[in-house]
Design an enzyme around this catalytic site. Structure first.
Site, mmCIF file in Angstrom:
data_model
loop_
_atom_site.group_PDB
_atom_site.id
_atom_site.type_symbol
_atom_site.label_atom_id
_atom_site.label_comp_id
_atom_site.label_asym_id
_atom_site.label_seq_id
_atom_site.Cartn_x
_atom_site.Cartn_y
_atom_site.Cartn_z
ATOM 1 N N ILE A 1 10.372 -4.070 -3.659
ATOM 2 C CA ILE A 1 11.790 -3.769 -3.487
ATOM 3 C C ILE A 1 12.331 -4.553 -2.294
ATOM 4 C CG2 ILE A 1 11.573 -1.516 -4.589
ATOM 5 C CD1 ILE A 1 11.787 -0.280 -1.783
ATOM 6 N N HIS B 1 0.588 5.976 -4.164
ATOM 7 C CA HIS B 1 -0.425 4.917 -4.150
ATOM 8 C C HIS B 1 -1.785 5.537 -4.461
ATOM 9 C CE1 HIS B 1 -2.244 1.083 -3.152
ATOM 10 N NE2 HIS B 1 -3.165 1.755 -2.482
#
Length: 202
Positions: A94, A110
């Protein structure tokens, strides 16, 4: 009510865990406003539509430059005015301007216990291959805030998962999803929704 935008690149199993938790009432005061994918073939978009959630594809390939793609992604998010952006298996980096526009309002899941097996190049099966190659006995998943680095933002929640004899990357990936990711990502959203509600009542 916490308005959430979920960004996802693939099948959307973490998205489904969030949807299920909201339906079950274990995630409260939360509304999934939109699911955005960089991949028009992502099954996550079908999951969103099947559950009455707006779904959109904003793909880098549709734009001449990375900057134009970033602008289009930001414009799509602005349409929905999210309180929180959840990266749930989103494989596109991003832009820094997005992090700055939503400070403390972007979280990521994650598949390792950060700071182990994280950072550039560690995503999907690569994380579990690295864990097995290193011979760790315990792995897991982490929900963290997103900053301008890669997997470097403050940790919100972690959950450990034991590595078992005979594990393959695929087996380990599935166990980490089932025992950790699908548990702590909805938990983190619920925590943030409750925090927003409490602040709103002050």
């Amino acid at each position: 009510m916490l308005r959430v935008a979920v960004l996802v690149s693939g099948g959307g199993t973490n998205l489904q865990a969030i949807i299920d938790a909201i339906k079950a009432g274990t995630v409260k005061n939360t509304e999934l406003a939109v699911v955005i994918s960089n991949n028009e073939g992502a099954y996550a978009l079908a999951r969103a539509k099947a559950n009455g959630i707006d779904a959109a594809c904003v793909s880098p390939g549709a734009y001449g430059t990375r900057e134009e793609f970033h602008q289009a992604l930001m414009e799509k998010l602005l349409e929905y005015e999210p309180d929180l952006i959840v990266l749930a298996g989103y494989l596109v980096k991003i832009p820094p301007e997005m992090v700055r526009a939503y400070p403390g309002r972007i979280i990521n899941i994650h598949p390792s216990l950060i700071p182990s097996f994280c950072g550039v190049g560690y995503y999907g099966l690569q994380v579990h291959e690295a864990a097995l190659a290193r011979g760790v006995k315990v792995t897991g998943a982490t929900v963290h805030y997103v900053d301008e680095g890669t997997d470097t933002g403050p940790i919100i929640l972690q959950k450990a998962v034991e590595v078992e004899p005979g594990d393959t990357p695929e087996l380990l990936q599935r166990r980490v999803m089932e025992q950790a990711e699908w548990v702590i990502l909805p938990q983190a959203i619920h925590m943030l929704a409750c925090k927003k509600e409490a602040m709103g009542q002050l």
